[in-house]
Design a protein around this motif. Sequence first.
Motif, PDB file in Angstrom:
ATOM      1  N   ALA A  43      -0.287 -14.941  14.150  1.00  0.00           N
ATOM      2  CA  ALA A  43       0.926 -15.815  13.829  1.00  0.00           C
ATOM      3  C   ALA A  43       1.611 -14.857  12.875  1.00  0.00           C
ATOM      4  CB  ALA A  43       0.460 -17.032  12.964  1.00  0.00           C
ATOM      5  N   ILE A  44       1.401 -14.265  12.050  1.00  0.00           N
ATOM      6  CA  ILE A  44       2.268 -13.436  11.152  1.00  0.00           C
ATOM      7  C   ILE A  44       3.318 -12.410  12.069  1.00  0.00           C
ATOM      8  CG2 ILE A  44       2.600 -11.501   9.169  1.00  0.00           C
ATOM      9  CD1 ILE A  44      -0.032 -13.040   7.972  1.00  0.00           C
ATOM     10  N   ALA A  45       2.380 -11.765  13.026  1.00  0.00           N
ATOM     11  CA  ALA A  45       3.155 -10.739  13.560  1.00  0.00           C
ATOM     12  C   ALA A  45       4.140 -11.287  14.636  1.00  0.00           C
ATOM     13  CB  ALA A  45       2.035 -10.039  14.572  1.00  0.00           C
ATOM     14  N   LEU A  46       3.934 -12.600  15.066  1.00  0.00           N
ATOM     15  CA  LEU A  46       4.807 -13.349  16.065  1.00  0.00           C
ATOM     16  C   LEU A  46       5.941 -13.761  15.117  1.00  0.00           C
ATOM     17  CD1 LEU A  46       2.527 -15.640  18.124  1.00  0.00           C
ATOM     18  CD2 LEU A  46       3.950 -13.821  19.023  1.00  0.00           C
ATOM     19  N   GLY A  47       5.636 -14.040  13.813  1.00  0.00           N
ATOM     20  CA  GLY A  47       6.872 -14.314  13.008  1.00  0.00           C
ATOM     21  C   GLY A  47       7.679 -13.206  12.844  1.00  0.00           C
ATOM     22  N   VAL A  48       7.084 -11.957  12.668  1.00  0.00           N
ATOM     23  CA  VAL A  48       8.002 -10.854  12.767  1.00  0.00           C
ATOM     24  C   VAL A  48       8.794 -10.331  13.787  1.00  0.00           C
ATOM     25  CG1 VAL A  48       7.983  -8.358  12.462  1.00  0.00           C
ATOM     26  CG2 VAL A  48       6.499  -9.659  10.939  1.00  0.00           C
ATOM     27  N   GLU A  49       8.282 -10.677  15.064  1.00  0.00           N
ATOM     28  CA  GLU A  49       8.684 -10.441  16.329  1.00  0.00           C
ATOM     29  C   GLU A  49       9.970 -11.423  16.449  1.00  0.00           C
ATOM     30  OE1 GLU A  49       7.263  -9.838  20.769  1.00  0.00           O
ATOM     31  OE2 GLU A  49       6.640 -11.769  19.937  1.00  0.00           O
ATOM     32  N   GLU A  50       9.850 -12.424  16.135  1.00  0.00           N
ATOM     33  CA  GLU A  50      10.839 -13.583  16.346  1.00  0.00           C
ATOM     34  C   GLU A  50      12.252 -13.202  15.459  1.00  0.00           C
ATOM     35  OE1 GLU A  50      10.770 -17.906  14.402  1.00  0.00           O
ATOM     36  OE2 GLU A  50      10.498 -18.216  16.532  1.00  0.00           O
ATOM     37  N   TYR A  51      11.753 -12.791  14.261  1.00  0.00           N
ATOM     38  CA  TYR A  51      12.972 -12.298  13.077  1.00  0.00           C
ATOM     39  C   TYR A  51      13.591 -11.288  13.645  1.00  0.00           C
ATOM     40  CZ  TYR A  51      14.988  -9.602   9.466  1.00  0.00           C
ATOM     41  OH  TYR A  51      15.750  -8.747   8.623  1.00  0.00           O
ATOM     42  N   LEU A  52      13.085 -10.279  14.331  1.00  0.00           N
ATOM     43  CA  LEU A  52      13.560  -9.014  14.945  1.00  0.00           C
ATOM     44  C   LEU A  52      14.401  -9.288  16.035  1.00  0.00           C
ATOM     45  CD1 LEU A  52      10.567  -6.451  14.436  1.00  0.00           C
ATOM     46  CD2 LEU A  52      12.917  -6.537  13.046  1.00  0.00           C
ATOM     47  N   LYS A  53      13.875 -10.144  16.693  1.00  0.00           N
ATOM     48  CA  LYS A  53      14.780 -10.633  18.050  1.00  0.00           C
ATOM     49  C   LYS A  53      15.821 -11.356  17.455  1.00  0.00           C
ATOM     50  CE  LYS A  53      11.225 -11.219  21.522  1.00  0.00           C
ATOM     51  NZ  LYS A  53      10.319 -12.184  22.363  1.00  0.00           N
TER      52      LYS A  53
END
Length: 228
Positions: A216-226
């Motif tokens: 979940a944390i990793a997906l949050g990072v990915e969403e932010y970067l996108k």
Amino acid sequence: MKRLAPYALLFTLIFLLAFQNRSPDPAAEAITVPAKHPAFVMIDPGHGGYDPGVRSADLKEADLTLAIGKELKTALAELQIAAVMTRETDTDYATRGSSGKTAKRSDLNRRMDLAFEQGATMFLSLHVNASSQATRGGAEVFYSEQLPEAKLLAESVQSKLHQLPEMSRRDAKPASYYLLENLPIPSLIIECGYLNITGDRAHLTSPLYQKKLAQAIALGVEEYLKSR
């Protein structure tokens, strides 16, 4: 036939020269695949070594954050986001012979130095909470108001944490923690749950839940970067 040999040789030379000077095939040159996202995440499993963090019976915060940190590194790698950890064993960076606030400050300073030395573009410090005043559990993300980008990252990570089953919904909050105030890159302190809350304790000690939490944390990072 012998008179044709010079022409055959000339044709062969022309062909070889043409082959050497032809435009390269992009597919053939794609040996190194660049990272999907231009980010380098420093994962900081909080505490360790002389500092176990909060304790509950036989559980130590330092052990739980390390387990979650390793899962987070794997989850980020699966998303092609580069990451390293401040520690991968039960260790600390406090100045030897120091104690109390001095030891803690030297430990935190070294963790920040590692981020600078490695060229990190993001810093995620993992923790576990415990409070006799808490009436409900849930993961909670903190950021510095001095960095607008940190707020966006925090909200993105918090929104993904909300999607975990049985996760108590807490909001990302500004805070003035030492790490957050002294890092010039988007940085978060992520409290992954409360050890003294029965439901959270069961989750935090579950390897499967630790993996889901990290994802979940990793997906949050990915969403932010996108979004950037």
